[in-house]
Design an enzyme around this catalytic site. Structure first.
Site, short mmCIF file in Angstrom:
data_model
loop_
_atom_site.label_atom_id
_atom_site.label_comp_id
_atom_site.label_asym_id
_atom_site.label_seq_id
_atom_site.Cartn_x
_atom_site.Cartn_y
_atom_site.Cartn_z
N ASN A 10 0.87 -1.18 0.00
CA ASN A 10 0.00 0.00 0.00
C ASN A 10 0.90 1.23 0.00
O ASN A 10 1.48 1.57 1.02
CB ASN A 10 -0.90 -0.02 1.25
CG ASN A 10 -1.79 1.21 1.33
OD1 ASN A 10 -1.82 2.02 0.40
ND2 ASN A 10 -2.49 1.36 2.44
N LYS A 12 0.06 4.25 -0.35
CA LYS A 12 -0.60 5.44 0.23
C LYS A 12 -0.36 6.65 -0.68
O LYS A 12 -0.38 6.51 -1.89
CB LYS A 12 -0.12 5.65 1.67
CG LYS A 12 -0.25 4.36 2.49
CD LYS A 12 -0.04 4.53 3.96
CE LYS A 12 -0.19 3.18 4.67
NZ LYS A 12 -0.11 3.25 6.10
N HIS A 96 -9.59 1.14 4.84
CA HIS A 96 -8.29 1.33 5.50
C HIS A 96 -8.46 2.27 6.70
O HIS A 96 -9.26 3.21 6.66
CB HIS A 96 -7.28 1.91 4.51
CG HIS A 96 -5.89 1.87 5.06
ND1 HIS A 96 -5.42 2.84 5.91
CD2 HIS A 96 -4.90 0.95 4.92
CE1 HIS A 96 -4.18 2.51 6.26
NE2 HIS A 96 -3.84 1.38 5.67
N GLU A 98 -6.77 4.65 7.74
CA GLU A 98 -6.57 6.08 7.45
C GLU A 98 -7.81 6.68 6.82
O GLU A 98 -8.13 7.85 7.05
CB GLU A 98 -5.32 6.25 6.56
CG GLU A 98 -4.05 6.10 7.40
CD GLU A 98 -2.88 5.47 6.67
OE1 GLU A 98 -2.87 5.44 5.44
OE2 GLU A 98 -1.96 4.97 7.36
N GLU A 168 -5.38 -4.79 10.63
CA GLU A 168 -4.37 -3.75 10.80
C GLU A 168 -4.68 -2.96 12.07
O GLU A 168 -5.53 -2.05 12.05
CB GLU A 168 -4.37 -2.79 9.62
CG GLU A 168 -4.02 -3.43 8.29
CD GLU A 168 -3.46 -2.41 7.31
OE1 GLU A 168 -2.38 -2.65 6.79
OE2 GLU A 168 -4.09 -1.37 7.08
N GLY A 174 2.42 2.46 10.75
CA GLY A 174 3.38 3.55 10.56
C GLY A 174 4.07 3.99 11.83
O GLY A 174 4.68 5.06 11.88
N SER A 213 3.48 -1.94 10.46
CA SER A 213 4.92 -1.96 10.74
C SER A 213 5.61 -3.28 10.39
O SER A 213 6.54 -3.70 11.08
CB SER A 213 5.19 -1.57 12.21
OG SER A 213 4.75 -0.25 12.45
#
Ligand code: 13P
Length: 258
Positions: A10, A12, A96, A98, A168, A174, A213
Site C-alpha cells: 500500500n 498510500k 483502510h 486512514e 491492521e 506507521g 509496521s
C-alpha cells in the site's frame, strides 16, 4: 490448488510517475519468480495507468486504495469501479484505517464500497482494526467482529470466498510498533471465526493478512503465525530492496516448510 501467500504494497500518498517507473524497473530486474506468493501493488490513483503498463508480463497484480460506490456523477475527488477496471485494476483496499480515522469513513460506507467492488468483479481487501484505546479497554475482538458484521452486510457467502481481509491494528500502522505474535494470532483466529459465522460456512481458505509496521527484520517472526496468510505493507514497501527482502524471506520460508 494450494493458496498463495499474499503480499500487498500500500503506497498510500507516495510516488510520482517517475518514481513508480524507477521502482518497477529495479524491482522486476531483481525479482520476477515468486511461485509461492501473490504480490499486489496498490499505488495512488494518479499512477494506476502507468503501473498497468509497468506490470504487464509480470506476475504482479494491480490494486487501488479505494473506490466509490456510485457509477458516475458529481462526486468530486472520488473514483468509480469502472475507472479502476479500465486501468486493469483487480484488487481494491476498502476501509483502510486512514480512510476511517482521517476521512470519517464509517462501517456503512465501507460496506457500500465492498458491495460495489464485488458486483464489479474487483477483489476487495477489507481492512479492520482497533485503536489503542479500544485495545486497552479489552474491546479489540468485539470491535473487529462489529466491523466485519457491518462491512459484510448483504454480502453472500460465495462473495466472501472471493475476498481478502486485512487485520491492521491502528496503533501499529506507521509507528514501528508491531503487534506481538500472540496479539496477531488471537486477532486472526477471532476474525476467521467471525467470518465463518457471518458466511455460515467454512472460512479456512479465506486470506487474512496482517498489516502494521511489517518490515524485513520482523517478517520471519510473522511467517510462523498460523492464520496469517500474508501482509499489507505500507512504509517498508516503498523501498524496493526492503520489499524484495520481505518477499524473498517469505518465498524461502514457504519452500523450506514444504
Ligand atoms: P505501515 O507498514 O507503514 O505500518 O502501514 C501499514 C498499512 O497501513 C498498510 O495498509
Amino acid at each position: 490448488m494450494k493458496n498463495k501467500f499474499y503480499i500487498a504494497a500500500n503506497w498510500k500518498m507516495n510516488k510520482t510517475l517517475k518514481e513508480c517507473s524507477e521502482y518497477m524497473d529495479y524491482f522486476t530486474n531483481l525479482l520476477l519468480e515468486i511461485p509461492e506468493s501473490k504480490v499486489i501493488f496498490c499505488p495512488p490513483f494518479s499512477a494506476l495507468f502507468t503501473m498497468k503498463s509497468l506490470l504487464e508480463e509480470t506476475p504482479y497484480a494491480l490494486g487501488a486504495q479505494n473506490l466509490f460506490w456510485e457509477e458516475s456523477g458529481a462526486y468530486t475527488g472520488e473514483i468509480s469501479a469502472e475507472m479502476l477496471l479500465s486501468c486493469s485494476v483487480t484488487h481494491v483496499i476498502v476501509g483502510h484505517s486512514e480512510r476511517r480515522h482521517l476521512f470519517g469513513e464509517t462501517d456503512r460506507m465501507v460496506n457500500k464500497r465492498v458491495l460495489k467492488a464485488l458486483s464489479s468483479g474487483l477483489i476487495p481487501i477489507l481492512c479492520i482494526g482497533e485503536t489503542i484505546e479500544q485495545r486497552n479497554n479489552n474491546e479489540t475482538l468485539a470491535v473487529l467482529e462489529n466491523q466485519l458484521k457491518i462491512g459484510l452486510e448483504s454480502v453472500s457467502g460465495e462473495e466472501i470466498n472471493k475476498m481478502i481481509f486485512a487485520y491492521e491494528p491502528v496503533w501499529a500502522i506507521g509507528t514501528g510498533e508491531r503487534a506481538t505474535p500472540d496479539q496477531i494470532a488471537e486477532a486472526h483466529v477471532s476474525v476467521r471465526i467471525s467470518i465463518t459465522g457471518i458466511k455460515m460456512g467454512n472460512a479456512d481458505n479465506i486470506p487474512i493478512l496482517y498489516g502494521g509496521s511489517v518490515n524485513s527484520k520482523n517478517v520471519s517472526e510473522l511467517l510462523k503465525i498460523k492464520d496469517v496468510n500474508g501482509y499489507l505493507i505500507g512504509g517498508a514497501s516503498l523501498n524496493a530492496d526492503e520489499f524484495i527482502s520481505i518477499i524473498q524471506q517469505t518465498e524461502n520460508y514457504i519452500k523450506e516448510s514444504e
